[in-house]
Write an enzyme that holds these catalytic residues in place. Structure first.
Site, PDB file in Angstrom:
ATOM      1  N   CYS A  63      23.667  31.492 106.520  1.00 28.05           N
ATOM      2  CA  CYS A  63      24.688  32.330 106.011  1.00 28.05           C
ATOM      3  C   CYS A  63      25.706  31.642 105.289  1.00 28.05           C
ATOM      4  O   CYS A  63      26.011  31.918 104.142  1.00 28.05           O
ATOM      5  CB  CYS A  63      25.156  33.111 107.278  1.00 28.05           C
ATOM      6  SG  CYS A  63      26.479  34.276 106.672  1.00 28.05           S
ATOM      7  N   CYS A  64      26.163  30.427 105.900  1.00 28.47           N
ATOM      8  CA  CYS A  64      27.152  29.462 105.196  1.00 28.47           C
ATOM      9  C   CYS A  64      26.516  28.917 103.929  1.00 28.47           C
ATOM     10  O   CYS A  64      27.305  28.716 102.853  1.00 28.47           O
ATOM     11  CB  CYS A  64      27.623  28.151 106.092  1.00 28.47           C
ATOM     12  SG  CYS A  64      28.760  28.640 107.144  1.00 28.47           S
ATOM     13  N   CYS A  97      30.810  24.110 108.017  1.00 31.13           N
ATOM     14  CA  CYS A  97      30.052  24.940 107.090  1.00 31.13           C
ATOM     15  C   CYS A  97      29.299  24.423 105.992  1.00 31.13           C
ATOM     16  O   CYS A  97      28.497  25.495 105.517  1.00 31.13           O
ATOM     17  CB  CYS A  97      31.178  25.970 106.363  1.00 31.13           C
ATOM     18  SG  CYS A  97      32.368  25.347 105.649  1.00 31.13           S
ATOM     19  N   CYS A 140      35.603  33.035 108.034  1.00 25.41           N
ATOM     20  CA  CYS A 140      35.158  34.154 107.868  1.00 25.41           C
ATOM     21  C   CYS A 140      35.379  34.971 109.323  1.00 25.41           C
ATOM     22  O   CYS A 140      35.430  34.487 110.384  1.00 25.41           O
ATOM     23  CB  CYS A 140      33.574  34.283 107.613  1.00 25.41           C
ATOM     24  SG  CYS A 140      33.169  33.730 106.220  1.00 25.41           S
ATOM     25  N   CYS A 170      32.939  34.860 112.280  1.00 22.75           N
ATOM     26  CA  CYS A 170      32.982  33.543 113.055  1.00 22.75           C
ATOM     27  C   CYS A 170      34.098  32.844 113.572  1.00 22.75           C
ATOM     28  O   CYS A 170      34.110  31.714 113.599  1.00 22.75           O
ATOM     29  CB  CYS A 170      31.951  32.644 111.850  1.00 22.75           C
ATOM     30  SG  CYS A 170      30.616  33.381 111.438  1.00 22.75           S
TER      31      CYS A 170
HETATM   32  S1  SF4 Z   1      31.359  31.297 108.178  1.00 26.12           S
HETATM   33 FE1  SF4 Z   1      30.160  32.866 109.255  1.00 26.12          FE
HETATM   34  S2  SF4 Z   1      30.232  34.635 108.185  1.00 26.12           S
HETATM   35 FE2  SF4 Z   1      31.133  32.929 106.830  1.00 26.12          FE
HETATM   36  S3  SF4 Z   1      29.564  32.359 105.740  1.00 26.12           S
HETATM   37 FE3  SF4 Z   1      29.559  31.193 107.469  1.00 26.12          FE
HETATM   38  S4  SF4 Z   1      28.087  32.000 109.107  1.00 26.12           S
HETATM   39 FE4  SF4 Z   1      28.348  33.498 107.371  1.00 26.12          FE
END
Ligand code: SF4
Length: 217
Positions: A105-106, A213, A187, A190
Site C-alpha cells: 500500500c505504501c 513507509c 494515513c 495506519c
Molecule cells: S500509511 Fe497505511 S494507508 Fe497510507 S499508504 Fe501506507 S499502508 Fe497505505
C-alpha cells in the site's frame, strides 16, 4: 543531474551539522533553484516556515494517498493561507488499503507518489529528524537518495521540543491531531494516538513490524 560529489557532500555535512536551518536551505536554493522542492507531511509547517523565509517561491509538495485525516487537509489549507502559497499535491491512483498489505500500500500510494513529485528535480528537502525513529539516528544533513538526487534534512539534529517550540514562537501551523496525542501522523487507517511516554513513532502501523513507509530508505 547535480555535479556534487560524495566528497563535496562529506564536507558539506561537516559545515552544516551545526548550521542554522536557513543556511542549509539557502545553499540548496542557490544550488538547485527551481529544481529544488520541499516535502511536507503536514504534521507541522516548521520546515516550510523557514524555507519560505529563504525563498518565498520555493516549491512545496504533499503526497495525497487518498487516506489522510481531515485535520491534515485543514493544516495544508492553513499553510496555504499563512504563506500565500499553493502546495503541490501529488496523487497516485486511489489504493484500497484494506486489500493490500501495508508494504504494498505504501509502495503504491506513497513511494510512487514521491517518485512523481521528484520528476525533474535535482534536490529535495525533508523534515526528517534523528529522534524520529531508530531507523533515522544516522540521518545526515545532506546526502543522496536512491535516485541520485541531493536530499537535505536540515532539521536532522532537532528534537520534537525544538520543533514545537519554534512553531509556538513563530505562530507556525501545526496539525491539530498532535494535541490529541497523534505524535507521528501518517494515513488515517495506519495512525493512532500514543500514550504519554510512548515513542511517537509507535502510533504508526501499530501492531505490525513496519516502521517506515519507504519514502526515506
Ligand atoms: S500509511 Fe497505511 S494507508 Fe497510507 S499508504 Fe501506507 S499502508 Fe497505505
Amino acid at each position: 543531474m547535480s555535479t556534487i560529489t560524495d566528497t563535496d557532500l562529506a564536507a558539506l555535512n561537516e559545515e552544516f551539522e551545526r548550521a542554522p536551518v536557513s543556511k542549509v536551505v539557502a545553499w540548496a536554493v542557490e544550488q538547485f533553484g527551481s529544481s529544488l522542492t520541499v516535502a511536507s507531511s503536514m504534521q507541522d509547517a516548521v520546515l516550510i516556515d523557514i524555507a519560505h523565509q529563504v525563498d518565498p517561491n520555493i516549491d512545496v509538495f504533499f503526497i495525497d494517498t487518498g487516506l489522510h485525516f481531515t485535520e491534515t487537509w485543514d493544516t495544508l489549507r492553513a499553510v496555504e493561507d499563512k504563506y500565500g502559497i499553493k502546495v503541490r499535491v501529488v496523487k497516485k491512483d486511489e489504493q484500497n488499503w484494506k486489500e493490500l498489505d501495508p508494504e504494498h500500500c505504501c509502495e503504491a500510494a506513497k513511494v510512487a507518489g514521491l517518485d512523481d513529485a521528484l520528476v525533474g528535480r535535482q534536490g529535495w528537502i525533508t523534515a526528517l529528524k534523528r529522534v524520529d525513529a531508530v531507523t533515522r539516528v544516522q540521518v545526515p544533513v545532506v546526502g543522496r537518495d536512491r535516485r541520485g538526487l541531493v536530499k537535505l534534512n536540515p532539521l536532522a539534529a532537532w528534537t520534537d521540543d525544538d520543533v514545537y517550540g519554534y512553531a509556538a514562537d513563530h505562530d507556525v501551523p501545526v496539525n491539530p491531531l498532535v494535541a490529541k496525542g497523534y505524535l507521528s501522523i501518517g494515513c488515517a487507517p495506519c495512525t493512532v494516538p500514543v500514550a504519554p511516554g510512548q515513542h511517537p513513532r509507535s502510533g504508526r502501523w501499530a501492531g505490525t513490524d513496519k516502521t517506515e513507509c519507504g519514502l526515506h530508505v
